[in-house]
Design a protein around this motif. Sequence first.
Motif, mmCIF file in Angstrom:
data_model
loop_
_atom_site.group_PDB
_atom_site.id
_atom_site.type_symbol
_atom_site.label_atom_id
_atom_site.label_comp_id
_atom_site.label_asym_id
_atom_site.label_seq_id
_atom_site.Cartn_x
_atom_site.Cartn_y
_atom_site.Cartn_z
ATOM 1 N N TRP A 21 0.901 -1.229 -0.170
ATOM 2 C CA TRP A 21 -0.025 -0.023 -0.074
ATOM 3 C C TRP A 21 0.859 1.326 -0.016
ATOM 4 C CZ3 TRP A 21 -4.510 0.045 -2.012
ATOM 5 C CH2 TRP A 21 -5.470 -0.881 -1.704
ATOM 6 N N TYR A 24 1.985 1.675 -3.431
ATOM 7 C CA TYR A 24 0.659 2.218 -4.173
ATOM 8 C C TYR A 24 0.581 3.637 -4.090
ATOM 9 C CZ TYR A 24 -4.162 2.311 -6.500
ATOM 10 O OH TYR A 24 -5.005 2.448 -6.903
ATOM 11 N N ARG A 25 0.620 4.286 -2.854
ATOM 12 C CA ARG A 25 0.298 5.477 -2.615
ATOM 13 C C ARG A 25 1.476 6.464 -3.179
ATOM 14 N NH1 ARG A 25 -1.940 3.632 2.382
ATOM 15 N NH2 ARG A 25 0.220 3.506 3.438
ATOM 16 N N ASP A 26 2.648 5.770 -3.404
ATOM 17 C CA ASP A 26 3.846 6.543 -4.051
ATOM 18 C C ASP A 26 3.717 6.373 -5.478
ATOM 19 O OD1 ASP A 26 4.787 7.231 -1.507
ATOM 20 O OD2 ASP A 26 6.186 5.674 -1.543
ATOM 21 N N SER A 161 -11.654 13.067 2.813
ATOM 22 C CA SER A 161 -10.846 12.147 2.285
ATOM 23 C C SER A 161 -11.312 11.614 0.916
ATOM 24 C CB SER A 161 -10.702 10.785 3.117
ATOM 25 O OG SER A 161 -12.084 10.230 3.302
ATOM 26 N N LEU A 197 -3.087 14.908 -6.372
ATOM 27 C CA LEU A 197 -2.709 13.435 -6.906
ATOM 28 C C LEU A 197 -2.626 13.753 -8.377
ATOM 29 C CD1 LEU A 197 -5.635 11.854 -4.780
ATOM 30 C CD2 LEU A 197 -3.424 12.192 -4.151
#
Length: 217
Positions: A21, A24-26, A161, A197
């Motif tokens: 994860w 993934y976030r990176d 979020s 993002l």
Amino acid sequence: SAPLGCALPDVRAQLDGERAWLAYRDGRFREAAEGHLEALQASSGIVDRSVRALNAASAYLEAGLLDRAQALALDALAVAAERRLAAHEARAAWVLRSAGYRRGDELSPDVDLALASARVGLSQLAGAVSLGEAVIAWRAHRPRLGHRLAQLAASMFVGESRRWSRLLARVVALLCASAPSESEAENLLAECEACPLDRIAIQTAGALYRTRTAISR
């Protein structure tokens, strides 16, 4: 007991999953997928293995490895159907349809899938499925349906979020609108410029460019 330095399988799976994860976030999606597969190999329960297979499929989807994403999603879909795991079925279907869309397959919007996903009770999943069907409707030249599905998706992305997912849904709704508002397009563009993002910022900017081009005609 396990030898010193050797994690128990489910503990190892949790650690592998957490590292995946982070990748993934990176934005390291292929690395994330491989990490989720390692977590899958270390998992023992059927439900846990299904979740990790879907995690890997989602990461492969974002990495552009569509065949791998679809293969994992098909396996997960079969398990979910057999075990009556409604949320897993919906997520597997979303991966399959998203991969098809990105490959350029000729798809028709599946309203029943969007409505069934909304009944599962997981708003983020329901929003993703509805948004996926909205862009499929837009590509299939059914903007009215796309507009309704995008609005449904926006209503499912609740809270701070989910702000950027909600932004993307609002942009798709505007793209599908019969009479897009120039002021709304400008407001959404300002929000898009603040999005941290990259993936969503690029998608929203592209859709807004199409919308502003249509307005100026």
